[in-house]
Design a protein around this motif. Structure first.
Motif, PDB file in Angstrom:
ATOM      1  N   LEU A  91      -1.438 -14.399  -6.381  1.00 26.29           N
ATOM      2  CA  LEU A  91      -2.027 -13.174  -6.586  1.00 26.29           C
ATOM      3  C   LEU A  91      -0.837 -12.103  -6.691  1.00 26.29           C
ATOM      4  CD1 LEU A  91      -4.740 -13.117  -3.735  1.00 26.29           C
ATOM      5  CD2 LEU A  91      -5.303 -13.698  -6.301  1.00 26.29           C
ATOM      6  N   HIS A 139      -1.597 -10.041 -10.040  1.00 26.84           N
ATOM      7  CA  HIS A 139      -2.595  -9.180  -9.989  1.00 26.84           C
ATOM      8  C   HIS A 139      -2.354  -7.838  -9.006  1.00 26.84           C
ATOM      9  CE1 HIS A 139      -4.522 -12.144 -12.372  1.00 26.84           C
ATOM     10  NE2 HIS A 139      -4.084 -13.211 -11.345  1.00 26.84           N
ATOM     11  N   PHE A 140      -1.317  -7.695  -8.418  1.00 25.63           N
ATOM     12  CA  PHE A 140      -1.172  -6.572  -7.718  1.00 25.63           C
ATOM     13  C   PHE A 140      -0.695  -5.286  -8.772  1.00 25.63           C
ATOM     14  CE2 PHE A 140       0.696  -8.591  -3.830  1.00 25.63           C
ATOM     15  CZ  PHE A 140      -0.324  -9.376  -3.452  1.00 25.63           C
ATOM     16  N   THR A 141      -0.836  -4.064  -8.353  1.00 21.71           N
ATOM     17  CA  THR A 141      -0.482  -2.893  -9.130  1.00 21.71           C
ATOM     18  C   THR A 141       0.314  -2.274  -8.352  1.00 21.71           C
ATOM     19  OG1 THR A 141      -2.887  -2.898  -9.844  1.00 21.71           O
ATOM     20  CG2 THR A 141      -1.641  -1.045 -10.137  1.00 21.71           C
ATOM     21  N   GLN A 172       0.903  -1.343   0.189  1.00 19.32           N
ATOM     22  CA  GLN A 172       0.086  -0.008   0.038  1.00 19.32           C
ATOM     23  C   GLN A 172       0.853   1.351   0.078  1.00 19.32           C
ATOM     24  OE1 GLN A 172      -2.375  -2.583  -0.384  1.00 19.32           O
ATOM     25  NE2 GLN A 172      -3.177  -0.989  -0.720  1.00 19.32           N
ATOM     26  N   ASP A 174      -0.190  -1.808  -4.764  1.00 13.70           N
ATOM     27  CA  ASP A 174      -1.426  -2.183  -4.222  1.00 13.70           C
ATOM     28  C   ASP A 174      -1.687  -3.536  -4.270  1.00 13.70           C
ATOM     29  OD1 ASP A 174      -4.199  -2.524  -3.564  1.00 13.70           O
ATOM     30  OD2 ASP A 174      -4.906  -1.035  -5.192  1.00 13.70           O
ATOM     31  N   SER A 175      -1.584  -4.085  -2.977  1.00 13.04           N
ATOM     32  CA  SER A 175      -1.758  -5.633  -2.658  1.00 13.04           C
ATOM     33  C   SER A 175      -3.200  -5.875  -1.768  1.00 13.04           C
ATOM     34  CB  SER A 175      -0.613  -6.052  -1.631  1.00 13.04           C
ATOM     35  OG  SER A 175      -0.398  -5.429  -0.702  1.00 13.04           O
ATOM     36  N   SER A 176      -3.984  -4.868  -1.984  1.00 13.69           N
ATOM     37  CA  SER A 176      -4.864  -5.071  -1.224  1.00 13.69           C
ATOM     38  C   SER A 176      -5.940  -6.230  -1.315  1.00 13.69           C
ATOM     39  CB  SER A 176      -5.979  -3.879  -1.215  1.00 13.69           C
ATOM     40  OG  SER A 176      -6.257  -3.539  -2.226  1.00 13.69           O
ATOM     41  N   LEU A 177      -5.986  -6.810  -2.524  1.00 16.13           N
ATOM     42  CA  LEU A 177      -6.766  -7.877  -3.000  1.00 16.13           C
ATOM     43  C   LEU A 177      -6.341  -9.321  -2.201  1.00 16.13           C
ATOM     44  CD1 LEU A 177      -5.446 -10.207  -5.325  1.00 16.13           C
ATOM     45  CD2 LEU A 177      -5.443  -8.013  -6.429  1.00 16.13           C
ATOM     46  N   ALA A 178      -5.108  -9.235  -1.679  1.00 13.97           N
ATOM     47  CA  ALA A 178      -4.377 -10.350  -0.859  1.00 13.97           C
ATOM     48  C   ALA A 178      -4.565 -10.316   0.553  1.00 13.97           C
ATOM     49  CB  ALA A 178      -2.968 -10.448  -1.394  1.00 13.97           C
ATOM     50  N   ASP A 179      -5.222  -9.144   0.913  1.00 13.31           N
ATOM     51  CA  ASP A 179      -5.167  -8.740   2.314  1.00 13.31           C
ATOM     52  C   ASP A 179      -5.732  -9.854   3.564  1.00 13.31           C
ATOM     53  OD1 ASP A 179      -3.986  -6.601   2.039  1.00 13.31           O
ATOM     54  OD2 ASP A 179      -5.917  -5.389   2.519  1.00 13.31           O
ATOM     55  N   GLU A 180      -6.787 -10.576   2.931  1.00 16.21           N
ATOM     56  CA  GLU A 180      -7.296 -11.525   3.887  1.00 16.21           C
ATOM     57  C   GLU A 180      -6.640 -12.741   3.822  1.00 16.21           C
ATOM     58  OE1 GLU A 180      -9.958 -11.353   5.935  1.00 16.21           O
ATOM     59  OE2 GLU A 180      -9.781  -9.229   5.400  1.00 16.21           O
TER      60      GLU A 180
END
Length: 194
Positions: free
Chosen positions: A59, A62-64, A36, A40-46
């Motif tokens: 994943l 798929h990060f940005t 962050q 942006d790795s937020s899709l892997a947070d959980e």
């Protein structure tokens, strides 16, 4: 007088520990948080919270990377400034993210490299040791209060990077401990006078 949110690093000066203005140069090292802040790795947070690292690795493509990050870190290193990544994530994960996106760096301090984690200053002290630099020669960037608290605890001036998440809005400790607040990655180079 600008508000704290409007305050940005100037090319020629920054706040020192005693709140007097001092010349920015010579900055010899820059410390960056990873998630962050650079990507942006937020899709892997959980999955990260649950320690499902093999699923997290899948994943990564798929990060940005935030716009301007690779160019900023490249420019920093071209000026002879060391770049160290300080993250609370495992080294394998950090290496995979940095490698996949070609994020330039010289050193990294990850979860297993220290006994204590952010917000403790130990990871930042380890970064200083790796770079062979003193705190007054380094500037740190991160998106969470734990980054600002850890950097400040190690005596390192720092900026809160609020482009990645709304942590700034949720956590007043971020503003309390960071010397500057940056709303986009272009502020990185201004903080370092580049």
């Amino acid at each position: 007088i600008p508000t704290r949110q409007e305050e940005d690093c100037e090319a020629s000066e920054r706040k020192s520990k005693n709140n007097f203005e001092t010349p920015l140069f010579p900055v010899k090292g820059a410390i960056f948080d990873l998630d962050q802040t650079l990507v942006d790795s937020s899709l892997a947070d959980e999955k990260r919270k649950k320690g499902l690292w093999e699923e997290v690795y899948e994943l990564i493509p798929h990060f940005t990377v935030y716009p301007g990050i690779v160019e900023a870190l490249t420019a920093i290193r071209e000026k002879g400034i060391n770049v160290c990544i300080v993250t609370s994530s495992p080294s394998i994960y950090c290496g995979k993210v940095l490698g996949h996106f070609g994020i330039p760096h010289d050193f990294k301090v990850c979860y297993h490299d220290t006994e204590r984690r952010k917000p403790d200053p130990q990871p930042f002290e380890k970064a200083l040791s790796q770079m062979g630099l003193n705190a007054e020669d380094v500037f740190a960037f991160g998106d969470k209060a734990e980054d600002a608290i850890g950097a400040s605890g190690a005596g390192i001036d720092n900026a809160a990077c609020v482009w990645g998440i709304d942590e700034y809005k949720k956590n007043s400790a971020l503003e309390k401990h960071a010397q500057y607040v940056l709303s986009d990655p272009s502020g990185i180079l201004r903080c370092l006078g580049l």
